[in-house]
Enzyme design. Structure first.
Site, PDB file in Angstrom:
ATOM      1  N   LYS A 282      -8.282  18.423 -51.741  1.00 41.67           N
ATOM      2  CA  LYS A 282      -8.326  18.772 -50.176  1.00 41.67           C
ATOM      3  C   LYS A 282      -6.911  18.702 -49.904  1.00 41.67           C
ATOM      4  CE  LYS A 282     -11.498  19.121 -47.969  1.00 41.67           C
ATOM      5  NZ  LYS A 282     -12.561  18.061 -47.553  1.00 41.67           N
TER       6      LYS A 282
ATOM      7  N   HIS B 132     -16.228  37.261 -30.707  1.00 38.47           N
ATOM      8  CA  HIS B 132     -17.571  36.922 -31.128  1.00 38.47           C
ATOM      9  C   HIS B 132     -17.171  36.345 -32.612  1.00 38.47           C
ATOM     10  CE1 HIS B 132     -19.831  38.630 -27.746  1.00 38.47           C
ATOM     11  NE2 HIS B 132     -19.015  39.570 -28.142  1.00 38.47           N
TER      12      HIS B 132
ATOM     13  N   ASN C 106       0.942  -1.314   0.172  1.00 42.71           N
ATOM     14  CA  ASN C 106       0.028  -0.038  -0.107  1.00 42.71           C
ATOM     15  C   ASN C 106       0.939   1.098   0.071  1.00 42.71           C
ATOM     16  OD1 ASN C 106      -2.072  -1.930   0.147  1.00 42.71           O
ATOM     17  ND2 ASN C 106      -2.608  -1.290   2.239  1.00 42.71           N
TER      18      ASN C 106
ATOM     19  N   SER D 148      -7.427  13.998 -49.201  1.00 43.87           N
ATOM     20  CA  SER D 148      -8.745  13.267 -49.227  1.00 43.87           C
ATOM     21  C   SER D 148      -8.709  11.892 -50.206  1.00 43.87           C
ATOM     22  CB  SER D 148      -9.928  14.153 -49.583  1.00 43.87           C
ATOM     23  OG  SER D 148     -11.082  13.477 -50.048  1.00 43.87           O
TER      24      SER D 148
ATOM     25  N   ASN E 134      -6.075  18.766 -45.828  1.00 42.12           N
ATOM     26  CA  ASN E 134      -6.558  18.777 -44.266  1.00 42.12           C
ATOM     27  C   ASN E 134      -5.584  18.813 -43.195  1.00 42.12           C
ATOM     28  OD1 ASN E 134      -9.238  18.631 -45.788  1.00 42.12           O
ATOM     29  ND2 ASN E 134      -8.921  16.263 -45.673  1.00 42.12           N
TER      30      ASN E 134
ATOM     31  N   GLN F 102      -6.569   0.717  -7.594  1.00 42.42           N
ATOM     32  CA  GLN F 102      -5.596   0.169  -8.663  1.00 42.42           C
ATOM     33  C   GLN F 102      -6.135   1.083 -10.141  1.00 42.42           C
ATOM     34  OE1 GLN F 102      -4.048  -3.725  -8.529  1.00 42.42           O
ATOM     35  NE2 GLN F 102      -5.478  -4.166 -10.102  1.00 42.42           N
TER      36      GLN F 102
HETATM   37  N1  ARG Z   1      -1.776  -3.277  -7.641  1.00 35.88           N
HETATM   38  C1  ARG Z   1      -2.080  -2.577  -6.580  1.00 35.88           C
HETATM   39  C2  ARG Z   1      -2.542  -1.301  -7.011  1.00 35.88           C
HETATM   40  O1  ARG Z   1      -1.819  -0.781  -8.128  1.00 35.88           O
HETATM   41  C3  ARG Z   1      -0.716  -2.596  -5.451  1.00 35.88           C
HETATM   42  C4  ARG Z   1      -1.272  -2.363  -4.059  1.00 35.88           C
HETATM   43  C5  ARG Z   1      -1.873  -3.724  -3.911  1.00 35.88           C
HETATM   44  N2  ARG Z   1      -2.244  -3.593  -2.157  1.00 35.88           N
HETATM   45  C6  ARG Z   1      -3.052  -4.584  -1.729  1.00 35.88           C
HETATM   46  N3  ARG Z   1      -3.435  -4.497  -0.203  1.00 35.88           N
HETATM   47  N4  ARG Z   1      -3.594  -5.523  -2.334  1.00 35.88           N
HETATM   48  O2  ARG Z   1      -3.032  -0.417  -6.153  1.00 35.88           O
END
Ligand code: ARG
Length: 457
Positions: free
Chosen positions: A281, A154, A108, A275, A283, A320
């Protein structure tokens, strides 16, 4: 093999595995993942959380993996995500020491770190692309400080400006984008690593050391926010959407200016298409595609905003989904900036048509009103007299430059011979010299050069 094998009795279902995997997307930041792990392992060694020997082995192993990926010897495949790939490959190569790498961290805080680290690099890359385009516009503007044309409101002819002044308006937009990127960088460069899964860690880690090694400017203050914040993705995606909006407005003008109705501009053949049926043309497809690609970049912003809107703290797998959209925005913006810049560089402007466009449309009418005002006529009255003059000229098929003095005088006896100086378009342009006005392109270019020198230097 899964990093999380152990708790489970049966293997993951193949379709679930595929659905869950993010390797095809997150392999993009293999380098940041590996360098992040090197810094983490070095810090663990320095703090005696793992032995110095293990830390060295890990760093050597990781750098070996990095060079094998870059040389094409090692293919990134067969893993759930890039973090699993690197750790499993490392363990395959160096054995038990590799299994110590994940001490005091979680995927994480690892993924949040990788993503921020990668965004830091991409922010710098997009900034560079923007500056390249700014320089191309600068060079074009340099050639056209006295190229007269009509400015529009405008989409109606309004007042005389120089082509340089018009182009420099786009420089201002892109400079704001550069400013925003610099600002976004500061918030992005805050290190989540050490937040671990969500609550920090019991090991005596040194987060500042890791931040310094990786070039982060600060450390996330709260571990829950550290792993669950994706504001930096939203902010970057929003800046990219704004860059596309600016490019799209510019593209729209290129498209208009290349039309037979305007013919202010001519694209180089190598940046135009033909074209399949209409032989005449030529473009402006590049400009149209840039305008069109604005849509997906807006969509990517909306997508990440929506992903994040109801996620409870802290990490959830929804997050993710933070990557694909912003990666697409980054690639799209870089490509569009490159192509748009080259298209502009190789294009030419038709000075005759620009001036002819300025000569029709009474764009010096405000100057007649100003002429009368300076001679003491109240502006509202001067405005009305000039309106009548314009109406008369249209009927008589004349312009404010070709009316005789008698005709002028029949509307107000304040008019004198000097009115012809007042309506001369080049004079009209030169006289608009209020700060930032149409007559100040040279001053703006001087200031721009100072800006570019500061940024490059
Ligand atoms: N592939 C995951 C993402 O991009 C990585 C983190 C995964 N963490 C987890 N607790 N499953 O978020």
């Amino acid at each position: 093999m899964k990093l999380w094998a152990g708790r489970f009795e049966s293997d993951i279902d193949a379709t679930v595995d595929a659905f869950n995997a993010s390797l095809s997307v997150d392999k993009r930041f293999y380098k940041e993942d590996i360098l992040g792990s090197c810094a983490h392992a070095t810090m663990l060694g320095a703090k005696n959380v793992i032995s110095k020997e293990d830390a060295d082995k890990i760093v050597d192993g990781l750098l070996g993996i990095l060079s094998d990926i870059e040389s094409g010897k090692l293919e990134i495949q067969d893993a759930e995500d890039i973090h699993s790939f690197v750790e499993l490959t490392l363990t395959e190569r160096i054995g038990d020491a590799g299994k110590r790498l994940h001490t005091a961290r979680s995927r994480n805080d690892q993924v949040a770190t990788d993503m921020r680290f990668h965004m830091m690099n991409e922010i710098k890359a997009v900034k560079k692309s923007l500056l390249d385009v700014i320089k191309i516009i600068r060079d074009k503007a340099m050639e056209h400080t006295t190229t007269l044309m009509s400015g529009y409101t405008h989409l109606q002819r309004a007042q005389p400006i120089s082509l340089a002044h018009h182009l420099l308006a786009y420089v201002e937009m892109f400079r704001r984008d550069v400013d925003k990127l610099d600002d976004c960088y500061k918030r992005t460069a805050s290190l989540p690593l050490g937040s671990a899964a969500l609550a920090g860690t019991t090991y005596p880690i040194d987060r500042g050391m890791v931040a310094e090694k990786l070039g982060f400017l600060s450390v996330c203050r709260n571990s829950i926010d550290g792993v669950s914040d994706r504001d930096f993705v939203i902010e970057f995606a929003s800046i990219l959407a704004t860059v596309m909006m600016h490019l799209s407005r510019f593209s729209e003008e290129v498209i208009l200016w290349c039309s037979w109705e305007f013919k202010y501009m001519e694209l180089n053949d190598s940046f135009s298409t033909g074209s399949s049926i209409m032989p005449q043309k030529k473009n402006p497809d590049i400009a149209e595609l840039v305008r069109g690609k604005c849509g997906r970049v807006y969509g990517n912003l909306m997508s990440i905003l929506t992903v994040m809107k109801a996620i409870p703290l802290a990490y959830n797998k929804d997050m993710q989904e933070d990557k694909e959209g912003v990666f697409d925005s980054i690639d799209t913006v870089k490509e569009c900036l490159l192509l748009f810049g080259e298209m502009l560089k190789t294009s030419t402007f038709n000075l005759k048509n620009l001036r002819e466009g300025a000569g029709r449309g009474f764009i010096n009418a405000t100057d007649v009103a100003d002429y009368l005002t300076v001679k003491g006529v109240p502006f509202r009255t001067a405005y009305k007299i000039t309106g009548e003059l314009v109406a008369y000229s249209i009927k008589a098929d004349k312009t404010l430059e070709t009316l005789s003095l008698e005709e002028y005088k029949s509307f107000s006896d304040v008019f004198d011979n000097d009115v012809y100086d007042a309506v001369n378009l080049d004079n009209c342009l030169k006289r608009r010299n209020s700060y930032g006005g149409a007559g100040t392109a040279k001053e703006q270019l001087r200031e721009l050069d100072e800006y570019l020198e500061k940024i490059d230097g």
